[in-house]
Design an enzyme around this catalytic site. Sequence first.
Site, PDB file in Angstrom:
ATOM      1  N   HIS A  64       1.703  -4.402  21.744  1.00 41.44           N
ATOM      2  CA  HIS A  64       2.858  -5.050  21.115  1.00 41.44           C
ATOM      3  C   HIS A  64       4.125  -4.853  21.935  1.00 41.44           C
ATOM      4  CE1 HIS A  64       0.317  -5.414  17.659  1.00 41.44           C
ATOM      5  NE2 HIS A  64       0.255  -4.111  17.475  1.00 41.44           N
ATOM      6  N   HIS A 102      11.376   1.744  23.303  1.00 37.14           N
ATOM      7  CA  HIS A 102      10.498   0.607  23.606  1.00 37.14           C
ATOM      8  C   HIS A 102      11.338  -0.649  23.813  1.00 37.14           C
ATOM      9  CE1 HIS A 102      10.984   0.288  19.226  1.00 37.14           C
ATOM     10  NE2 HIS A 102      11.070  -0.990  19.519  1.00 37.14           N
ATOM     11  N   HIS A 127      15.076  -0.499  22.366  1.00 34.55           N
ATOM     12  CA  HIS A 127      15.322   0.274  21.149  1.00 34.55           C
ATOM     13  C   HIS A 127      15.087   1.754  21.393  1.00 34.55           C
ATOM     14  CE1 HIS A 127      14.549  -3.585  18.645  1.00 34.55           C
ATOM     15  NE2 HIS A 127      15.806  -3.473  19.027  1.00 34.55           N
ATOM     16  N   THR A 210      11.557  -3.685  12.861  1.00 35.93           N
ATOM     17  CA  THR A 210      11.333  -5.115  13.140  1.00 35.93           C
ATOM     18  C   THR A 210       9.857  -5.448  13.300  1.00 35.93           C
ATOM     19  OG1 THR A 210      11.562  -4.848  15.525  1.00 35.93           O
ATOM     20  CG2 THR A 210      13.586  -5.278  14.290  1.00 35.93           C
TER      21      THR A 210
END
Length: 268
Positions: A64, A102, A127, A210
């Site tokens: 991801h 990340h 982030h 998120t």
Amino acid sequence: ANMFGYSEPNQRRWSRRHGHCAGKTQSPIALHVSKSIPLHMPAVDMIGYHNLLPHPLKLVNNGHTVSITIPKLDDAAKDNGEFMPYVRGAKLPGEFEVESVHFHWGDKNNRGAEHVVNDIRYTMEMHIVHRNKKYKTMSEALDYADGGAVLGFFFNLDEDDNNGLQAINRHLHLIPDANNEVTLNVTFSLASIINGVDIDKFYTYKGSLTTPPCSEAITWVLYPDPIPISPKQISRFRQLADVQDGALVDNYRQLQPLGSRRVFMRVG
Ligand code: BO1
Ligand code: ZN
């Protein structure tokens, strides 16, 4: 497994398995200088951001995103006076220790960031995830409104390599596929990545993770002053593969409604 996809139909399905994703205080949102409330508040104190991060740092392609996981200090390190970098100040409800870092990026230069700032969607958003010190683990913290704080930084294209980002960037080719990870032998500081950003200028609001589980536990602090990244550096991110062996790109969530929330903007 925590499988989720970023395609538009996939994002609409997140709330089936993760009810919080349909909540009323979700992230990301669009930030506008004209729609924010100017507030006199201290800047975020970034304590230990200049220190080298503890070993062994792991760089992970989890399918991801690319995540830097920062190990917890052992007792020997603590006895030695070492501490995790942490933040306080602004409207943060307490002191928050760094957990991980990340990124979110696009397939094209005009997309990738999650938050939109004054109608600009930057190329990448980083982030720095923190846990409220009053909670022992991140998963515990995510059950509380004051559980987490994320500092968000934006990147835009520039011809020169960003030297601070190179500490991460030059290892990305070692984690081409989902679930690859590598231990970084060189260490670096958080300050080196955000070098040059005007940290006196930021937006802050209450929102969520998120990604699933979309926990409404995050005080967001977003720095609109972008950090440069070179075309070669962003292309390394775009060359990574996702869970389904497609290109790991466009890993950003759709904008969420502001609802009855207020966004604050620091004024000196
Ligand atoms: S984000 O900053 O809102 N994109 C975001 C999204 C998901 C997480 C963190 C930040 N997930 C959490 C996991 C925890 C993990 C923690 C720190 O990240 O739910 O299990 O400990 O890496
Ligand atoms: Zn994120």
